[in-house]
Design an enzyme around this catalytic site. Sequence first.
Site, PDB file in Angstrom:
ATOM      1  N   HIS A 123      24.588  -5.267  52.923  1.00 40.94           N
ATOM      2  CA  HIS A 123      25.832  -4.939  52.972  1.00 40.94           C
ATOM      3  C   HIS A 123      26.380  -4.239  53.947  1.00 40.94           C
ATOM      4  O   HIS A 123      27.318  -4.488  54.732  1.00 40.94           O
ATOM      5  CB  HIS A 123      26.402  -4.245  51.589  1.00 40.94           C
ATOM      6  CG  HIS A 123      27.571  -3.656  51.508  1.00 40.94           C
ATOM      7  ND1 HIS A 123      28.669  -4.145  51.034  1.00 40.94           N
ATOM      8  CD2 HIS A 123      28.199  -2.520  51.885  1.00 40.94           C
ATOM      9  CE1 HIS A 123      29.887  -3.350  51.022  1.00 40.94           C
ATOM     10  NE2 HIS A 123      29.708  -2.461  51.854  1.00 40.94           N
ATOM     11  N   GLU A 124      25.631  -3.178  54.526  1.00 44.10           N
ATOM     12  CA  GLU A 124      25.808  -2.237  55.599  1.00 44.10           C
ATOM     13  C   GLU A 124      25.750  -3.168  56.902  1.00 44.10           C
ATOM     14  O   GLU A 124      26.629  -2.949  57.805  1.00 44.10           O
ATOM     15  CB  GLU A 124      25.150  -1.073  55.497  1.00 44.10           C
ATOM     16  CG  GLU A 124      25.156  -0.132  54.450  1.00 44.10           C
ATOM     17  CD  GLU A 124      26.627  -0.025  54.239  1.00 44.10           C
ATOM     18  OE1 GLU A 124      27.357   0.169  54.968  1.00 44.10           O
ATOM     19  OE2 GLU A 124      27.180   0.573  53.077  1.00 44.10           O
ATOM     20  N   HIS A 127      28.833  -5.049  57.455  1.00 41.16           N
ATOM     21  CA  HIS A 127      29.932  -4.214  58.037  1.00 41.16           C
ATOM     22  C   HIS A 127      29.717  -4.493  59.612  1.00 41.16           C
ATOM     23  O   HIS A 127      30.633  -4.600  60.385  1.00 41.16           O
ATOM     24  CB  HIS A 127      29.991  -2.767  57.645  1.00 41.16           C
ATOM     25  CG  HIS A 127      30.767  -2.565  56.260  1.00 41.16           C
ATOM     26  ND1 HIS A 127      31.880  -2.834  56.225  1.00 41.16           N
ATOM     27  CD2 HIS A 127      30.294  -2.076  55.317  1.00 41.16           C
ATOM     28  CE1 HIS A 127      32.550  -2.649  55.092  1.00 41.16           C
ATOM     29  NE2 HIS A 127      31.471  -2.103  54.171  1.00 41.16           N
ATOM     30  N   GLU A 194      35.543  -4.608  52.269  1.00 39.55           N
ATOM     31  CA  GLU A 194      34.541  -4.248  51.477  1.00 39.55           C
ATOM     32  C   GLU A 194      33.949  -5.567  50.710  1.00 39.55           C
ATOM     33  O   GLU A 194      32.706  -5.938  50.565  1.00 39.55           O
ATOM     34  CB  GLU A 194      34.704  -3.321  50.294  1.00 39.55           C
ATOM     35  CG  GLU A 194      35.045  -2.047  50.651  1.00 39.55           C
ATOM     36  CD  GLU A 194      33.546  -1.396  51.456  1.00 39.55           C
ATOM     37  OE1 GLU A 194      32.437  -1.805  50.800  1.00 39.55           O
ATOM     38  OE2 GLU A 194      33.711  -0.640  52.361  1.00 39.55           O
TER      39      GLU A 194
END
EC number: 3.4.24.-
Length: 314
Positions: A123-124, A127, A194
């Site tokens: 997930h990071e 980003h 997100e």
Amino acid sequence: MLLSALTALFMALGYTLGGSGGAVIALLVAAGMNLFTFWNADKIVLSMHNAREVDAQSAPEFYGLVQALSQRAGLPMPRVYVIDQDAPNAFATGRNPENAAVAATTGLLNMLTRDEVAGVMAHELGHVRNRDTLIMTMVATIAGAISMLANFGLFFRGGNEENGHSNMIATLLAVIVAPFAAMIVQMAISRTREYGADQAGAEISGNPRALASALAKISGRAELIPNPVAERNPAAAQLYIVPVHVSELFSTHPATEKRIAALEEIAQDMGQSGSPSPINMASQTSTRASALSPVAPPVVAPKPRRSALDPHGR
């Protein structure tokens, strides 16, 4: 546009506290701050959290996991950090993929299984791939500076003879500016970032249900366990994978239940079925037990261990 709005707010606060001269000074300070933050956003955020960098020798399993995920995502290897903090959370920072850094707290690494940690770090990296990190770190830094300047207004006399503002009005406006800055952060940082990072993380890790399980486990704990950094600088709350309990004004994240539902749909689209519900798994007594059987091939060949990832490589 976002930086321009924050700069204008900074100037307005400077005018309130110091008249036209204060506005000019605030503009110069904001310009210098924007340039400084552009080049040093990652250093600022990591320093705020007292993060320590790890490598293949100091944290071989965690570092190797991030390295494998970066290769799958087609990204340069980011710098990897560990934060000695009980609150489970993680974030990414850096002005571009070539200068990115990812960080996770010891609370998160000790709480989650290997697959769940892989989902969080994917997930990071999402980003980073979506280039969210620059705007998120710059907003956190500048909004924090606005709040700090507003607090200064409570202790120093505001207004002057030129514009006729009274000290009472200046002080009142200074008090109002801090939560107003938080509202700008909330509105500017789109919640779709997100959702986009969740989707990217599911694609990178190949296991959306592992990320869903991680979100279910850490969301409640992150709100209950104190986060000193977010308490000192609430604008930093937007950086984390799950929100921390600071103020309703800083709810920059979608509801965790909606994110889990979206990840469940992604799992079904990827042809993954038959796994237990992440919400039910989060309520199990042992959070270290293997919560999800990997549907896709594991990112890194698992080693026989009794516990989840250990930032010290033990």
